[in-house]
Write a protein that holds these residues in place. Structure first.
Motif, PDB file in Angstrom:
ATOM      1  N   ILE A   4      -2.069  -3.153   3.815  1.00 27.26           N
ATOM      2  CA  ILE A   4      -1.108  -3.857   4.672  1.00 27.26           C
ATOM      3  C   ILE A   4      -0.659  -2.939   5.805  1.00 27.26           C
ATOM      4  CG2 ILE A   4       1.151  -4.974   4.767  1.00 27.26           C
ATOM      5  CD1 ILE A   4       0.803  -5.764   1.866  1.00 27.26           C
ATOM      6  N   SER A  11      -4.365 -10.626   2.201  1.00 28.22           N
ATOM      7  CA  SER A  11      -4.473 -11.971   1.630  1.00 28.22           C
ATOM      8  C   SER A  11      -5.374 -11.925   0.408  1.00 28.22           C
ATOM      9  CB  SER A  11      -5.036 -12.970   2.648  1.00 28.22           C
ATOM     10  OG  SER A  11      -6.377 -12.635   2.986  1.00 28.22           O
ATOM     11  N   ILE A  30       0.407 -11.781   2.865  1.00 29.32           N
ATOM     12  CA  ILE A  30       1.537 -10.890   3.118  1.00 29.32           C
ATOM     13  C   ILE A  30       1.341 -10.250   4.487  1.00 29.32           C
ATOM     14  CG2 ILE A  30       2.802  -8.851   2.342  1.00 29.32           C
ATOM     15  CD1 ILE A  30       1.841  -9.391  -0.474  1.00 29.32           C
ATOM     16  N   GLN A  31       2.320 -10.403   5.364  1.00 31.86           N
ATOM     17  CA  GLN A  31       2.248  -9.865   6.718  1.00 31.86           C
ATOM     18  C   GLN A  31       3.321  -8.791   6.927  1.00 31.86           C
ATOM     19  OE1 GLN A  31       2.475 -13.949   8.484  1.00 31.86           O
ATOM     20  NE2 GLN A  31       0.793 -13.209   9.781  1.00 31.86           N
ATOM     21  N   LYS A  32       2.942  -7.754   7.629  1.00 30.60           N
ATOM     22  CA  LYS A  32       3.876  -6.669   7.954  1.00 30.60           C
ATOM     23  C   LYS A  32       4.521  -6.955   9.303  1.00 30.60           C
ATOM     24  CE  LYS A  32       3.984  -1.677   8.842  1.00 30.60           C
ATOM     25  NZ  LYS A  32       3.144  -0.441   8.936  1.00 30.60           N
ATOM     26  N   TYR A  42       8.295  -7.343   5.160  1.00 29.94           N
ATOM     27  CA  TYR A  42       7.054  -7.940   4.666  1.00 29.94           C
ATOM     28  C   TYR A  42       7.300  -9.408   4.347  1.00 29.94           C
ATOM     29  CZ  TYR A  42       5.516  -3.107   4.219  1.00 29.94           C
ATOM     30  OH  TYR A  42       5.185  -1.801   4.482  1.00 29.94           O
ATOM     31  N   GLY A  44       5.824 -12.913   2.909  1.00 23.20           N
ATOM     32  CA  GLY A  44       4.771 -13.490   2.071  1.00 23.20           C
ATOM     33  C   GLY A  44       4.795 -15.004   2.099  1.00 23.20           C
TER      34      GLY A  44
END
Length: 262
Positions: A4, A11, A30-32, A42, A44
């Motif tokens: 990440i 993903s 999950i995106q930072k 983060y 999700g």
């Protein structure tokens, strides 16, 4: 977390339990996110894949096949070993393997339905889904000196499949009854979990049955004959491919007709 931080997102497929206690496959993203003040967050998000079962078919997570939510081969071995370790002296154990030939348009739904029926009775026996196609169940049964051992085995099989019948659609059960069902019995043809599973698969694939029944018990003689035939076919196939064998048509001359007969 490392992926990440490097890529900015991750993903993958997960199993998630709903409020009702039902386990469903989901895709997790999950995106930072880095805020202007430097703080890192983060986020999700999930997507329910219950209506997109083709995306999870054949994929294992933590030893569980995501479509059927049944143990894969390694996990099934562990469960089978646990059963063996705690098997009472008066109880027997068998492993049954079968591959229903479901219609392609209903394959995923029917597999999931059958798996649900097998998992429902997991307290009584262990079920697994192997090699992306094979349903396998381990059944314990009562051994009694008052009846033949073979009768106890058949009664246990009939009882289990009758229980499955009441939890699946008629179309699903029909496919089960049409396929070859391989059986291996502890103490008769196998003495450990590896041989039991292997023998049940061999009996199923090679159709170890001397009559019209779909239930095929492992038979060493039949297996050796099938293996010999397989080796002979491979020898002939290789000889033809490598052109080291010539094929001739034999004819028999019949004087009364004046003709040759094949």
């Amino acid at each position: 977390m490392e992926k990440i931080d490097v890529r900015g997102f991750w993903s993958g497929l997960i199993l998630s339990k709903t409020k009702t206690g039902k386990t469903i496959p989901q895709e997790l993203l999950i995106q930072k996110i880095t805020a202007p003040d430097g703080h890192v967050y983060y986020l999700g998000t999930t997507q329910d894949l219950s209506d997109k079962l083709y995306r999870v078919a054949g994929i294992e997570h933590g030893g569980i096949e995501l479509l059927t939510q049944l143990p894969g081969e390694d996990e099934f071995y562990i469960k089978l070993q646990d059963i063996l370790n705690f098997l009472e002296e008066k109880r027997g154990l068998m492993v049954i393997s079968f591959v229903p030939n479901f219609e392609p348009s209903f394959e995923f739904e029917h597999k999931k339905q059958l798996a649900s029926a097998l998992a429902y009775y997991e307290d009584d026996f262990s079920a697994g889904f192997l090699k992306k196609t094979v349903f396998t169940i381990a059944i314990t049964y009562e051994r009694s000196s008052e009846k033949p051992h073979s009768l106890s085995i058949f009664e246990a099989i009939r009882e289990r499949f009758n229980a499955i019948k009441h939890r699946v659609d008629s179309d699903v059960y029909k496919k089960i009854t049409e396929c070859s069902i391989g059986v291996s019995v502890l103490g008769i043809d196998a003495n450990n979990e590896q041989k039991m599973l292997s023998h049940s698969l061999q009996a199923m694939y090679e159709k170890h049955s001397s009559n019209n029944t779909k239930i095929c018990f492992y038979n060493r003689t039949l297996h050796q004959k099938a293996k010999k035939r397989e080796i002979e076919e491979e020898i002939i196939r290789s000889a033809v491919d490598e052109k080291t064998m010539e094929v001739f048509s034999s004819q028999l001359y019949v004087p009364a007709t004046g003709r040759f007969k094949n």
